[in-house]
Design a protein around this motif. Structure first.
Motif, mmCIF file in Angstrom:
data_model
loop_
_atom_site.group_PDB
_atom_site.id
_atom_site.type_symbol
_atom_site.label_atom_id
_atom_site.label_comp_id
_atom_site.label_asym_id
_atom_site.label_seq_id
_atom_site.Cartn_x
_atom_site.Cartn_y
_atom_site.Cartn_z
ATOM 1 N N ARG A 215 34.579 37.844 41.316
ATOM 2 C CA ARG A 215 34.582 38.026 42.765
ATOM 3 C C ARG A 215 34.462 39.520 43.029
ATOM 4 N N ILE A 216 33.628 39.908 43.975
ATOM 5 C CA ILE A 216 33.472 41.318 44.334
ATOM 6 C C ILE A 216 33.537 41.455 45.848
ATOM 7 N N GLU A 217 34.351 42.408 46.286
ATOM 8 C CA GLU A 217 34.491 42.677 47.718
ATOM 9 C C GLU A 217 34.389 44.174 47.967
ATOM 10 N N SER A 218 34.137 44.543 49.219
ATOM 11 C CA SER A 218 34.103 45.941 49.619
ATOM 12 C C SER A 218 34.751 46.085 50.991
ATOM 13 N N PRO A 219 35.484 47.168 51.203
ATOM 14 C CA PRO A 219 36.064 47.388 52.528
ATOM 15 C C PRO A 219 35.040 47.867 53.544
ATOM 16 N N PRO B 253 33.421 51.848 48.316
ATOM 17 C CA PRO B 253 33.640 51.298 46.979
ATOM 18 C C PRO B 253 33.559 49.772 46.942
ATOM 19 N N GLN B 254 33.584 49.259 45.708
ATOM 20 C CA GLN B 254 33.636 47.824 45.476
ATOM 21 C C GLN B 254 34.817 47.503 44.564
ATOM 22 N N LEU B 255 35.423 46.354 44.788
ATOM 23 C CA LEU B 255 36.537 45.905 43.960
ATOM 24 C C LEU B 255 36.215 44.524 43.415
ATOM 25 N N ALA B 256 36.160 44.426 42.098
ATOM 26 C CA ALA B 256 35.848 43.160 41.436
ATOM 27 C C ALA B 256 37.080 42.597 40.750
ATOM 28 N N THR B 257 37.159 41.282 40.723
ATOM 29 C CA THR B 257 38.160 40.573 39.929
ATOM 30 C C THR B 257 37.419 39.699 38.935
ATOM 31 N N LEU B 258 37.694 39.917 37.661
ATOM 32 C CA LEU B 258 37.049 39.155 36.599
ATOM 33 C C LEU B 258 38.037 38.153 36.016
ATOM 34 N N GLU B 259 37.581 36.926 35.837
ATOM 35 C CA GLU B 259 38.380 35.895 35.175
ATOM 36 C C GLU B 259 37.863 35.743 33.755
ATOM 37 N N ALA C 215 43.163 35.881 30.954
ATOM 38 C CA ALA C 215 43.489 37.187 31.528
ATOM 39 C C ALA C 215 42.637 37.460 32.762
ATOM 40 N N LEU C 216 43.110 38.388 33.587
ATOM 41 C CA LEU C 216 42.360 38.862 34.739
ATOM 42 C C LEU C 216 42.067 40.343 34.557
ATOM 43 N N ALA C 217 40.963 40.797 35.135
ATOM 44 C CA ALA C 217 40.635 42.223 35.115
ATOM 45 C C ALA C 217 40.205 42.651 36.504
ATOM 46 N N THR C 218 40.644 43.834 36.891
ATOM 47 C CA THR C 218 40.176 44.414 38.138
ATOM 48 C C THR C 218 39.250 45.575 37.801
ATOM 49 N N ALA D 287 25.859 37.974 43.526
ATOM 50 C CA ALA D 287 25.955 36.774 44.376
ATOM 51 C C ALA D 287 27.311 36.712 45.058
ATOM 52 N N ALA D 288 28.366 37.108 44.343
ATOM 53 C CA ALA D 288 29.709 37.109 44.931
ATOM 54 C C ALA D 288 29.828 38.157 46.030
ATOM 55 N N LEU D 289 29.240 39.328 45.812
ATOM 56 C CA LEU D 289 29.275 40.398 46.808
ATOM 57 C C LEU D 289 28.542 39.980 48.075
ATOM 58 N N VAL D 290 27.377 39.377 47.907
ATOM 59 C CA VAL D 290 26.556 38.978 49.054
ATOM 60 C C VAL D 290 27.150 37.769 49.768
ATOM 61 N N GLY D 291 27.622 36.799 48.979
ATOM 62 C CA GLY D 291 28.111 35.554 49.572
ATOM 63 C C GLY D 291 29.575 35.558 49.958
ATOM 64 N N GLY D 292 30.335 36.497 49.411
ATOM 65 C CA GLY D 292 31.743 36.615 49.775
ATOM 66 C C GLY D 292 32.663 35.621 49.101
ATOM 67 N N ALA D 293 32.205 34.952 48.049
ATOM 68 C CA ALA D 293 33.045 33.953 47.375
ATOM 69 C C ALA D 293 32.977 34.145 45.867
ATOM 70 N N ARG D 294 33.984 33.643 45.195
ATOM 71 C CA ARG D 294 34.037 33.702 43.737
ATOM 72 C C ARG D 294 32.854 32.950 43.148
ATOM 73 N N GLN D 295 32.255 33.525 42.090
ATOM 74 C CA GLN D 295 31.109 32.901 41.446
ATOM 75 C C GLN D 295 31.420 32.618 39.980
ATOM 76 N N PRO D 296 31.031 31.441 39.487
ATOM 77 C CA PRO D 296 31.175 31.180 38.049
ATOM 78 C C PRO D 296 30.131 31.973 37.271
ATOM 79 N N VAL D 297 30.421 32.262 36.012
ATOM 80 C CA VAL D 297 29.473 32.976 35.150
ATOM 81 C C VAL D 297 28.971 32.004 34.096
#
Length: 335
Positions: free
Chosen positions: A193-197, A205-211, A216-219, A311-321
């Motif tokens: 998931r990627i978001e930006s303020p 900036p952009q902030l991503a959350t990786l599953e 584990a999770l990664a920011t 796709a997550a940045l543009v669509g605003g939702a978590r995307q599977p890889v």
């Protein structure tokens, strides 16, 4: 192949020129024999500094009998085609990241190697060679941190002209972390998931959350126009402790009422040791007609994660890889 590894470099911009300097001054057993860039004047300047000649095209350089191995440091959009050309010529190559602009093009490079039955292309994920990151990975692998729960990453530039779009920040800058986290944990990214303020204009900036597949999770915070300098941080948090990159030793000053340490803005200087170690290891393997660093499969996987991130940045939702199945050529321990 001659006793001295004769290297041709495609691309004489900041990255290519720095690679030529490093290969010429700090990597034993290597001679830069040819350089190509669309800017002939620039190519001539860089080639003369290394005692090499200017090639008339990237294709001629790859096919030259004066070139044993190739460094690809040209614009991102050319990487996949040039990597495939090196594979077809049977010449080891170091391809700067990203391997390709799209995952499909990256997969095309993978398929070319699989068809040949040999790994010839290494991707320039130089953080794997950075002494700090290498120590961090060894600490994780030792089990001293217990079970890893979270990885925090920060990647800031003073300014950037190359990552000038929201998707470009993901594919051109964040892609380093997309590879690094998977490498640090020896795991796969399965969701992002990627978001930006920033709602209007460049989402920076952009902030991503990786599953991760292991739970584990990664920011990942990427800020390519942070203004104050170049700043890379990483902390791994486990059930038994944490480990983080330590700031490089520097000089602390007290001037005009300010007590502190200067923050540099040059990423090449920040990772100078990593680039030198990377190029030395690549040249050693290339002299044997092989490659033992980040593979085209690693490059493809990073592209897959980056595409999901866009796709997550543009669509605003978590995307599977999701990706293709790993070929046997890239199995652990395979050469």
């Amino acid at each position: 192949m001659s006793t001295v590894l004769r290297v041709g470099v495609v691309g004489a911009g900041a990255m290519g020129a720095d690679h030529v300097r490093t290969l010429t001054t700090a990597v034993p057993g290597v001679a830069v024999t040819e350089v190509y860039d669309r800017d002939t004047e620039r190519a001539t300047q860089v080639a003369q500094g290394a005692g090499g000649s200017v090639a008339t095209s990237a294709e001629d350089l790859i096919g030259s009998d004066q070139v044993d191995a190739v460094v690809i440091a040209s614009p991102d959009s050319t990487h996949a085609d040039l990597a495939v050309a090196c594979i077809a010529a049977g010449k080891p190559a170091l391809c700067e990241k990203p391997l390709a602009v799209t995952a499909q093009d990256a997969l095309r490079v993978v398929e070319a190697e699989v068809a040949l039955g040999r790994r010839l292309v290494q991707v320039g994920f130089m953080r794997r060679y950075d002494p700090g990151y290498a120590h961090l990975k060894a600490t994780v692998a030792s089990g001293a941190l217990g079970e890893v729960r979270v990885v925090h990453n920060v990647h800031r530039n003073a300014s950037s002209t190359t990552s000038a779009t929201g998707p470009g920040i993901v594919t051109g800058s964040m892609i380093h972390e997309l590879d690094t986290v998977a490498w640090l944990l020896d795991d796969e990214v399965v969701g992002i998931r990627i978001e930006s303020p920033v709602r209007d204009g460049l989402p920076d900036p952009q902030l991503a959350t990786l599953e991760m597949a292991g739970g584990a999770l990664a920011t990942v915070e990427v800020f390519v126009n942070a203004g104050y300098g170049y700043d890379v941080r990483c902390e791994v948090v486990g059930t038994a402790g944490t480990a983080a990159l330590a700031p490089a030793p520097s000089v602390s000053t007290r001037i005009a009422g300010v007590d502190g340490v200067a923050v540099a803005s040059d990423f090449v200087a920040h990772f100078a040791d990593a680039y030198r170690i990377e190029l030395t290891a690549w040249a050693r393997a290339a002299s044997a007609g092989a490659v033992d660093g980040p593979t085209t499969w690693d490059g493809y996987r990073a592209n897959v994660v980056a595409e999901a991130g866009v796709a997550a940045l543009v669509g605003g939702a978590r995307q599977p890889v999701l990706s293709a199945s790993r070929p046997a050529l890239y199995a652990v321990g395979a050469r």
